[in-house]
Design a protein around this motif. Structure first.
Motif, PDB file in Angstrom:
ATOM      1  N   ARG A 114      32.947  38.557  41.536  1.00 16.80           N
ATOM      2  CA  ARG A 114      32.331  37.744  42.596  1.00 16.80           C
ATOM      3  C   ARG A 114      32.415  38.497  43.923  1.00 16.80           C
ATOM      4  NH1 ARG A 114      37.253  33.739  42.073  1.00 16.80           N
ATOM      5  NH2 ARG A 114      38.731  34.829  43.381  1.00 16.80           N
ATOM      6  N   VAL A 141      34.720  26.345  36.464  1.00 14.62           N
ATOM      7  CA  VAL A 141      35.588  26.616  37.631  1.00 14.62           C
ATOM      8  C   VAL A 141      35.363  27.998  38.262  1.00 14.62           C
ATOM      9  CG1 VAL A 141      37.606  27.304  36.230  1.00 14.62           C
ATOM     10  CG2 VAL A 141      37.953  26.453  38.528  1.00 14.62           C
ATOM     11  N   ARG A 155      44.368  34.396  41.984  1.00 12.66           N
ATOM     12  CA  ARG A 155      43.599  35.626  41.785  1.00 12.66           C
ATOM     13  C   ARG A 155      43.586  36.503  43.037  1.00 12.66           C
ATOM     14  NH1 ARG A 155      43.663  32.736  38.135  1.00 12.66           N
ATOM     15  NH2 ARG A 155      42.311  32.522  36.331  1.00 12.66           N
ATOM     16  N   ASP A 156      43.658  35.849  44.210  1.00 19.60           N
ATOM     17  CA  ASP A 156      43.504  36.568  45.480  1.00 19.60           C
ATOM     18  C   ASP A 156      44.668  36.268  46.414  1.00 19.60           C
ATOM     19  OD1 ASP A 156      42.943  33.896  45.795  1.00 19.60           O
ATOM     20  OD2 ASP A 156      41.449  34.203  47.355  1.00 19.60           O
ATOM     21  N   ILE A 157      45.791  35.878  45.849  1.00 18.33           N
ATOM     22  CA  ILE A 157      46.895  35.423  46.709  1.00 18.33           C
ATOM     23  C   ILE A 157      47.528  36.614  47.461  1.00 18.33           C
ATOM     24  CG2 ILE A 157      48.990  33.993  46.809  1.00 18.33           C
ATOM     25  CD1 ILE A 157      46.446  32.567  45.743  1.00 18.33           C
ATOM     26  N   ASP A 176      35.562  36.164  37.784  1.00 22.24           N
ATOM     27  CA  ASP A 176      36.623  36.234  38.800  1.00 22.24           C
ATOM     28  C   ASP A 176      36.739  37.646  39.391  1.00 22.24           C
ATOM     29  OD1 ASP A 176      37.094  33.619  38.081  1.00 22.24           O
ATOM     30  OD2 ASP A 176      38.961  34.020  36.992  1.00 22.24           O
ATOM     31  N   SER A 180      34.465  28.292  42.123  1.00 20.06           N
ATOM     32  CA  SER A 180      35.438  28.944  43.014  1.00 20.06           C
ATOM     33  C   SER A 180      34.902  30.245  43.602  1.00 20.06           C
ATOM     34  CB  SER A 180      36.764  29.188  42.290  1.00 20.06           C
ATOM     35  OG  SER A 180      36.569  30.057  41.205  1.00 20.06           O
ATOM     36  N   ARG A 217      40.318  23.936  40.282  1.00 20.97           N
ATOM     37  CA  ARG A 217      39.959  23.089  39.137  1.00 20.97           C
ATOM     38  C   ARG A 217      39.675  21.654  39.604  1.00 20.97           C
ATOM     39  NH1 ARG A 217      41.207  24.750  33.867  1.00 20.97           N
ATOM     40  NH2 ARG A 217      41.906  26.907  33.776  1.00 20.97           N
TER      41      ARG A 217
HETATM   42  O1   DC Z   1      44.674  30.014  37.155  1.00 21.82           O
HETATM   43  P1   DC Z   1      43.589  29.169  36.508  1.00 21.82           P
HETATM   44  O2   DC Z   1      43.052  29.742  35.235  1.00 21.82           O
HETATM   45  O3   DC Z   1      43.954  27.738  36.380  1.00 21.82           O
HETATM   46  O4   DC Z   1      42.378  29.228  37.574  1.00 21.82           O
HETATM   47  C1   DC Z   1      41.184  28.551  37.346  1.00 21.82           C
HETATM   48  C2   DC Z   1      40.050  29.306  37.989  1.00 21.82           C
HETATM   49  O5   DC Z   1      40.151  29.215  39.410  1.00 21.82           O
HETATM   50  C3   DC Z   1      39.942  30.788  37.666  1.00 21.82           C
HETATM   51  O6   DC Z   1      39.030  31.053  36.608  1.00 21.82           O
HETATM   52  C4   DC Z   1      39.465  31.417  38.935  1.00 21.82           C
HETATM   53  C5   DC Z   1      39.777  30.424  40.015  1.00 21.82           C
HETATM   54  N1   DC Z   1      40.819  30.851  40.937  1.00 21.82           N
HETATM   55  C6   DC Z   1      40.444  31.603  42.017  1.00 21.82           C
HETATM   56  O7   DC Z   1      39.286  31.976  42.128  1.00 21.82           O
HETATM   57  N2   DC Z   1      41.361  31.952  42.948  1.00 21.82           N
HETATM   58  C7   DC Z   1      42.626  31.573  42.822  1.00 21.82           C
HETATM   59  N3   DC Z   1      43.499  31.912  43.777  1.00 21.82           N
HETATM   60  C8   DC Z   1      43.039  30.824  41.700  1.00 21.82           C
HETATM   61  C9   DC Z   1      42.107  30.482  40.761  1.00 21.82           C
END
Ligand code: DC
Length: 225
Positions: A188, A100, A131-133, A185, A104, A39
């Motif tokens: 991609r 975002v 999302r990808d942790i 998300d 991202s 963000r």
């Molecule tokens: O968790 P959040 O909604 O604040 O995240 C904002 C955006 O960031 C989300 O739409 C996708 C991206 N994002 C990402 O691609 N990978 C991450 N590890 C965290 C967030």
């Protein structure tokens, strides 16, 4: 007890950050909201009119960005700093939310984010949500949680949160933003939102915050033995 890495992934607004923050507090771990980093990058790109479809512009802009989390004594939480400016409130803006997912998804942006996130986890004792942790950032994490909740419940929760700051927001705006981000998300090319094979699913649709915390804490303590 040994120090571990805990990852929480899932769709937008399913309560990942709330749970991650609670877990970190209970375990005395560091909490990192990886979405806040994407963000803040998006905010910088918007302010500086960076064309994120142009690799050279992205590369130059990323070279000008320093991201940092600093503890806020008033809220008891870590705030996102972009080049030494507290942008915690600004990055939650609808304008940032609208762009975002697109920003991202860019390969250069992801490598920039992932490298910093991996560094933060070097000493373990960390809870990170995103999302990808569990799949890309920490594929060897000891505990991976995939958080889900009913889409209608997610929209309602997000609407309540945003309405407090901006009473002119409509539920339709929130719903279409969530649907768009979920789609982008998950679809991609570079590290899309996926559940890691070894993740545990936590569906919190009808759980209170305390209930979800107790379940996740139980899993964490098991892994910390
Ligand atoms: O968790 P959040 O909604 O604040 O995240 C904002 C955006 O960031 C989300 O739409 C996708 C991206 N994002 C990402 O691609 N990978 C991450 N590890 C965290 C967030």
């Amino acid at each position: 007890m040994k120090k571990i890495i805990i990852t929480l992934d899932g769709y937008s607004s399913c309560g990942k950050s709330t749970l991650a923050r609670q877990l970190a507090r209970e375990l005395n771990y560091v909490f990192i909201d990886s979405g806040a980093m994407y963000r803040a990058i998006t905010l910088y790109f918007l302010r500086q009119h960076v064309d994120w479809n142009n690799k050279t512009e992205i590369h130059k802009a990323l070279g000008e960005i320093t991201l940092d989390f600093q503890f806020n004594e008033l809220t008891g939480q870590a705030d996102m700093y972009l080049n030494d400016e507290n942008v915690e409130a600004l990055i939650r803006d609808m304008l940032v939310s609208e762009h975002v997912s697109e920003v991202s998804a860019k390969e250069e942006v992801r490598s920039f984010g992932v490298a910093q996130q991996q560094k933060m986890g070097e000493k373990k004792g960390i809870v990170m949500d995103g999302r990808d942790i569990g799949t890309t950032v920490f594929p060897d994490a000891e505990l991976k949680i995939f958080v889900t909740a009913d889409p209608a419940v997610r929209v309602e929760r997000r609407f309540k949160e945003l309405y407090e700051k901006n009473p002119s927001i409509t539920i339709e705006e929130v719903k279409s933003n969530l649907e768009m981000r979920d789609y982008l998300d998950s679809n991609r090319e570079v590290s899309p939102l996926r559940m890691a094979e070894d993740a545990i699913v936590l569906d919190n649709t009808s759980m209170t915050r305390e209930e979800q915390l107790q379940i996740a804490l139980g899993w964490a303590k098991e892994k910390m033995k």
